[in-house]
Design an enzyme around this catalytic site. Sequence first.
Site, PDB file in Angstrom:
ATOM      1  N   SER A   1       0.855  -1.176   0.000  1.00 47.42           N
ATOM      2  CA  SER A   1       0.000   0.000   0.000  1.00 47.42           C
ATOM      3  C   SER A   1       0.892   1.227   0.000  1.00 47.42           C
ATOM      4  CB  SER A   1      -0.863  -0.019   1.265  1.00 47.42           C
ATOM      5  OG  SER A   1      -1.457   1.221   1.512  1.00 47.42           O
TER       6      SER A   1
ATOM      7  N   SER B   1       0.708   3.292   2.083  1.00 49.26           N
ATOM      8  CA  SER B   1       1.009   3.449   3.506  1.00 49.26           C
ATOM      9  C   SER B   1       2.322   2.777   3.893  1.00 49.26           C
ATOM     10  CB  SER B   1      -0.132   2.879   4.350  1.00 49.26           C
ATOM     11  OG  SER B   1      -1.309   3.623   4.108  1.00 49.26           O
TER      12      SER B   1
ATOM     13  N   TYR C   1      -1.050  -0.196  11.055  1.00 48.40           N
ATOM     14  CA  TYR C   1      -1.272  -0.489   9.628  1.00 48.40           C
ATOM     15  C   TYR C   1      -0.062  -0.051   8.814  1.00 48.40           C
ATOM     16  CZ  TYR C   1      -3.427  -0.384   4.995  1.00 48.40           C
ATOM     17  OH  TYR C   1      -3.722  -0.581   3.672  1.00 48.40           O
TER      18      TYR C   1
ATOM     19  N   LYS D   1       2.434  -2.415   6.498  1.00 47.32           N
ATOM     20  CA  LYS D   1       2.655  -2.184   5.074  1.00 47.32           C
ATOM     21  C   LYS D   1       4.115  -1.854   4.790  1.00 47.32           C
ATOM     22  CE  LYS D   1      -1.430  -3.206   4.006  1.00 47.32           C
ATOM     23  NZ  LYS D   1      -1.688  -4.476   3.317  1.00 47.32           N
TER      24      LYS D   1
END
Length: 84
Positions: free
Chosen positions: A5, A7, A18, A22
């Site tokens: 991602s 992110s 999160y 990632k």
Amino acid sequence: MNVGSASGLGGDWGLAAYDAAKGAVTNLTNAMAHNRVPMRRFDEPAEAASVITFLASPAASYVNGAHIRVDGGLGASNGNPHLA
């Protein structure tokens, strides 16, 4: 092939766990690339052309502002020497 991602490349407000996960996918992909690379050769024109063809196709319509290295994995390194 791993899918991460955006992110994994930068942080988001309130999403530390999160973002960390990632980021781990991004760095795992780089580390795994060292099993194959650098590939010890220059690319074939068709290898670079296939990436360009994809980016020019409708299949890449959502790819915007991405930096896609076609370097045989050379850019996967952080510059540290292989110590093992």
